[in-house]
Design an enzyme around this catalytic site. Structure first.
Site, PDB file in Angstrom:
ATOM      1  N   LYS A   1       0.854  -1.192   0.000  1.00 19.85           N
ATOM      2  CA  LYS A   1       0.000   0.000   0.000  1.00 19.85           C
ATOM      3  C   LYS A   1       0.884   1.234   0.000  1.00 19.85           C
ATOM      4  CE  LYS A   1      -1.709   2.910   2.552  1.00 19.85           C
ATOM      5  NZ  LYS A   1      -1.565   4.218   1.878  1.00 19.85           N
TER       6      LYS A   1
ATOM      7  N   GLU B   1      10.034   0.974  10.660  1.00 19.62           N
ATOM      8  CA  GLU B   1      11.080   1.975  10.414  1.00 19.62           C
ATOM      9  C   GLU B   1      10.404   3.325  10.575  1.00 19.62           C
ATOM     10  OE1 GLU B   1      12.608   4.773   9.182  1.00 19.62           O
ATOM     11  OE2 GLU B   1      13.028   4.087   7.141  1.00 19.62           O
TER      12      GLU B   1
ATOM     13  N   CYS C   1      13.968   9.740   6.401  1.00 18.19           N
ATOM     14  CA  CYS C   1      13.972   9.117   7.733  1.00 18.19           C
ATOM     15  C   CYS C   1      15.326   9.293   8.396  1.00 18.19           C
ATOM     16  CB  CYS C   1      13.586   7.650   7.638  1.00 18.19           C
ATOM     17  SG  CYS C   1      14.312   6.797   6.232  1.00 18.19           S
TER      18      CYS C   1
ATOM     19  N   GLU D   1      10.977  14.857  15.342  1.00 15.98           N
ATOM     20  CA  GLU D   1      11.275  14.800  13.911  1.00 15.98           C
ATOM     21  C   GLU D   1      10.438  15.865  13.201  1.00 15.98           C
ATOM     22  OE1 GLU D   1       9.898  11.374  11.489  1.00 15.98           O
ATOM     23  OE2 GLU D   1      11.990  11.194  10.892  1.00 15.98           O
TER      24      GLU D   1
HETATM   25  P1  NAI Z   1       2.082   8.315   8.082  1.00 14.48           P
HETATM   26  O1  NAI Z   1       2.742   7.455   9.082  1.00 14.48           O
HETATM   27  O2  NAI Z   1       0.669   8.711   8.295  1.00 14.48           O
HETATM   28  O3  NAI Z   1       2.147   7.634   6.618  1.00 14.48           O
HETATM   29  C1  NAI Z   1       2.944   6.521   6.264  1.00 14.48           C
HETATM   30  C2  NAI Z   1       2.093   5.435   5.598  1.00 14.48           C
HETATM   31  O4  NAI Z   1       1.154   4.936   6.556  1.00 14.48           O
HETATM   32  C3  NAI Z   1       1.241   5.917   4.418  1.00 14.48           C
HETATM   33  O5  NAI Z   1       1.182   4.900   3.436  1.00 14.48           O
HETATM   34  C4  NAI Z   1      -0.138   6.095   5.031  1.00 14.48           C
HETATM   35  O6  NAI Z   1      -1.180   5.961   4.103  1.00 14.48           O
HETATM   36  C5  NAI Z   1      -0.163   4.943   6.016  1.00 14.48           C
HETATM   37  N1  NAI Z   1      -1.131   5.098   7.107  1.00 14.48           N
HETATM   38  C6  NAI Z   1      -1.580   6.243   7.685  1.00 14.48           C
HETATM   39  N2  NAI Z   1      -2.480   5.973   8.648  1.00 14.48           N
HETATM   40  C7  NAI Z   1      -2.604   4.627   8.697  1.00 14.48           C
HETATM   41  C8  NAI Z   1      -3.366   3.727   9.497  1.00 14.48           C
HETATM   42  N3  NAI Z   1      -4.199   4.177  10.443  1.00 14.48           N
HETATM   43  N4  NAI Z   1      -3.244   2.402   9.287  1.00 14.48           N
HETATM   44  C9  NAI Z   1      -2.391   1.929   8.338  1.00 14.48           C
HETATM   45  N5  NAI Z   1      -1.653   2.728   7.547  1.00 14.48           N
HETATM   46  C10 NAI Z   1      -1.751   4.062   7.726  1.00 14.48           C
HETATM   47  O7  NAI Z   1       2.984   9.607   7.934  1.00 14.48           O
HETATM   48  P2  NAI Z   1       2.538  11.062   7.407  1.00 14.48           P
HETATM   49  O8  NAI Z   1       1.314  11.519   8.107  1.00 14.48           O
HETATM   50  O9  NAI Z   1       2.494  11.019   5.945  1.00 14.48           O
HETATM   51  O10 NAI Z   1       3.753  11.961   7.901  1.00 14.48           O
HETATM   52  C11 NAI Z   1       3.769  12.483   9.234  1.00 14.48           C
HETATM   53  C12 NAI Z   1       5.143  12.414   9.822  1.00 14.48           C
HETATM   54  O11 NAI Z   1       5.568  11.071   9.912  1.00 14.48           O
HETATM   55  C13 NAI Z   1       6.225  13.108   9.041  1.00 14.48           C
HETATM   56  O12 NAI Z   1       6.262  14.471   9.289  1.00 14.48           O
HETATM   57  C14 NAI Z   1       7.443  12.393   9.541  1.00 14.48           C
HETATM   58  O13 NAI Z   1       7.865  12.934  10.764  1.00 14.48           O
HETATM   59  C15 NAI Z   1       6.971  10.970   9.753  1.00 14.48           C
HETATM   60  N6  NAI Z   1       7.287  10.128   8.588  1.00 14.48           N
HETATM   61  C16 NAI Z   1       8.414   9.356   8.635  1.00 14.48           C
HETATM   62  C17 NAI Z   1       8.792   8.621   7.525  1.00 14.48           C
HETATM   63  C18 NAI Z   1      10.021   7.781   7.515  1.00 14.48           C
HETATM   64  O14 NAI Z   1      10.662   7.673   6.479  1.00 14.48           O
HETATM   65  N7  NAI Z   1      10.356   7.124   8.594  1.00 14.48           N
HETATM   66  C19 NAI Z   1       8.025   8.660   6.279  1.00 14.48           C
HETATM   67  C20 NAI Z   1       6.811   9.440   6.364  1.00 14.48           C
HETATM   68  C21 NAI Z   1       6.489  10.154   7.482  1.00 14.48           C
END
Ligand code: NAI
Ligand code: MG
Length: 484
Positions: free
Chosen positions: A170, A245, A279, A378
């Site tokens: 996904k 991660e 990240c 972060e």
């Molecule tokens: P997020 O954690 O919401 O998104 C990451 C993935 O999780 C996306 O595919 C999203 O559709 C999915 N997701 C969201 N809610 C979910 C749920 N309830 N159940 C299952 N999957 C779900 O991250 P977001 O909101 O895009 O970014 C917010 C913050 O998260 C960023 O500012 C950053 O600090 C951190 N982040 C860290 C990343 C990394 O590379 N470790 C990548 C993206 C975000």
């Protein structure tokens, strides 16, 4: 406007609804994408289960051949994929090209690795023949973020497929396009239908349905700590293994004896790359007091020379991914202005040509107290927090003073300092006089503390997608004289 489908059981499906995908450089709509709902997730998991029955029995050499073919097709389509990634995420074209190259490397690397991954024999007693088998988990779920869709998609799916799993991926709603293209290339390469299903959609809808699906045997997630906890709880309901991660607050630790001429450009790139939405971004700079003023002056100078523009124009730095990410970064920076000194940047650029995109100036905060929010959380934007240290002990203390522990870099010419830091820093990767190793598919990667658990990349990343079975076979001592 182009439409992008889901890929389930080898078929492209429009889905019952769609969502729009935005170009962050301009704010314009880039594509219309099939919006996966829980029924689609269910169909994808079913297709993966069915495909797994054959894929797990496919010879490793044959799996490897198909993975190598996927790698070749990524390389064939490098420019097209890079252009798409650049438009979808806003990242500079050359960074998107590097992502395509690393994605190709993952398939090549895990194709080779699976051909030399064996179990063991364990000598317990002459009449007990014991061996171990590395078996695939079965159906693996992959929830990936928007910052490196092609690279992270390849990093998680290549080892899973190599090990004989079948996948449901996904992608993030903000940037799903290259992950869908990857699914198409895998089919073109001859991967059996259902072995890699791509279901784009929203996190709370398709993502949550995937994490909670009783038919998955392993979950890997890259994204925020908050959602990492949610998916981990969902997986716990079915007692399946999870790899998380969850990003970091990674320090560059610069000692006074470092080769500053080499260090500075790398320190800058470690936070400018992908506009800080990485990240493993080097979002903290810890610098020895005696060189602090010089390092900050040079850093500010370099930050002010960073060119901003739409990803496809290949500037030094593109926009943030979305209006909400811009809002998130802006509110951290506003908060930071009450905690420390913003010495450059601090808001969106004045350039009217960039006004429709989600741009933010590279920002340096100096004299940041270690307890400040901007030193601990972060931000995921081009914002670096600088803190001075007096000695080795303080450098260690500051390096470890956040809840995260993904990556760290140490800059010194002193071998003892390098060793002590590498040993004392709490992180999954420590770099000495370098940062990031160009994506490094060979290097095991993952976090400690809130940065997550489990390892991706390297041989470790392949073993995560296997489970070990031990077989103990009692021999008949009557027909094996002397074995009893
Ligand atoms: P997020 O954690 O919401 O998104 C990451 C993935 O999780 C996306 O595919 C999203 O559709 C999915 N997701 C969201 N809610 C979910 C749920 N309830 N159940 C299952 N999957 C779900 O991250 P977001 O909101 O895009 O970014 C917010 C913050 O998260 C960023 O500012 C950053 O600090 C951190 N982040 C860290 C990343 C990394 O590379 N470790 C990548 C993206 C975000
Ligand atoms: Mg997008």
């Amino acid at each position: 406007m182009t439409s992008y489908p889901m890929l389930i059981d080898g078929k492209e499906m429009a889905g019952s609804a769609t969502f729009t995908d935005q170009d962050p450089s301009t704010g314009r709509i880039l594509a219309e994408v099939a919006r996966g709902h829980p029924g689609d997730i269910d169909a994808a998991v079913g297709a993966a289960r069915k495909a797994h029955e054959r894929w797990r029995r496919t010879k490793p050499a044959e799996r490897a051949r198909i993975l190598r073919r996927i790698s070749e097709l990524i390389t064939r389509d490098r420019e097209q994929l890079a252009d798409l990634e650049s438009r979808d995420t806003g990242k500079p074209l050359r960074q998107a090209r590097a992502d395509a190259d690393v994605a190709a490397r993952y398939f090549e690397f895990y194709a080779s690795a699976i051909e030399v991954t064996y179990g063991d024999t364990i000598p317990v007693a002459p009449d007990l023949f014991v061996y171990t088998l590395r078996e695939p988990h079965g159906v693996t779920a992959h929830i990936i973020p928007w910052n490196y869709p092609l690279q992270i998609g390849a990093r998680t799916v290549a080892p899973a497929l190599a090990a004989g799993n079948c996948c449901v991926l996904k992608p993030a709603e903000e940037a799903p396009l290259t992950a869908i293209q990857l699914g198409r290339l895998a089919l073109e390469a001859g991967l059996p239908p259902g072995a890699l299903n791509i279901v784009p959609g929203f996190g709370e809808e398709a993502g949550a349905a995937l994490a909670a699906h009783p038919g998955i045997d392993h979950l890997s997630f890259t994204g925020s700590v908050e959602v990492g906890k949610l998916v981990s709880k969902a997986a716990a309901e079915h007692v399946i293994p999870v790899t998380l991660e969850l990003g970091g607050k990674s320090p560059n630790v610069v000692f006074a004896d470092a080769d500053l001429g080499t260090a500075l450009p790398v320190v800058v790139n470690s936070i400018i790359q992908n506009a800080g939405q990485t990240c493993s971004a080097g979002s903290r700079l810890l610098v020895e007091s005696s060189v602090h003023d010089r390092v900050v002056a040079e850093l500010v100078d370099r930050f002010q020379q960073v060119s901003l523009g739409p990803g496809p124009a290949d500037p030094d730095m593109g926009p943030l991914i979305s209006a909400s990410q811009l809002q998130r970064v802006s509110s951290y920076v506003d908060l930071g202005k009450g905690e420390a000194r913003a010495v450059t940047g601090g808001g969106p650029p004045g350039d009217s040509r960039l006004k429709d995109g989600f741009f933010f100036l590279p920002t340096v905060f100096d004299d940041v107290p270690p307890e400040a929010v901007i030193a601990r959380e972060e931000i995921f934007g081009p914002v670096v927090a600088v803190t001075a240290f007096a000695d080795l002990a303080e450098a260690i203390r500051l390096a470890n003073s956040t809840d995260f522990g993904l990556v760290a870099a140490v800059w010194t010419r002193d071998v003892t300092t390098a060793h002590v830091m590498a040993s004392e820093i709490q992180a999954g990767q420590v770099f000495v006089n370098t940062y990031g190793a160009s994506g490094g598919p060979e290097l095991p990667f993952g976090g400690v503390k809130r940065s997550g658990h489990g390892r991706e990349k390297g041989l470790e990343g392949l073993l995560e997608f296997t489970r070990m079975k031990t077989v103990a076979m009692k021999l008949d001592t009557a027909t094996y004289p002397g074995a009893a």
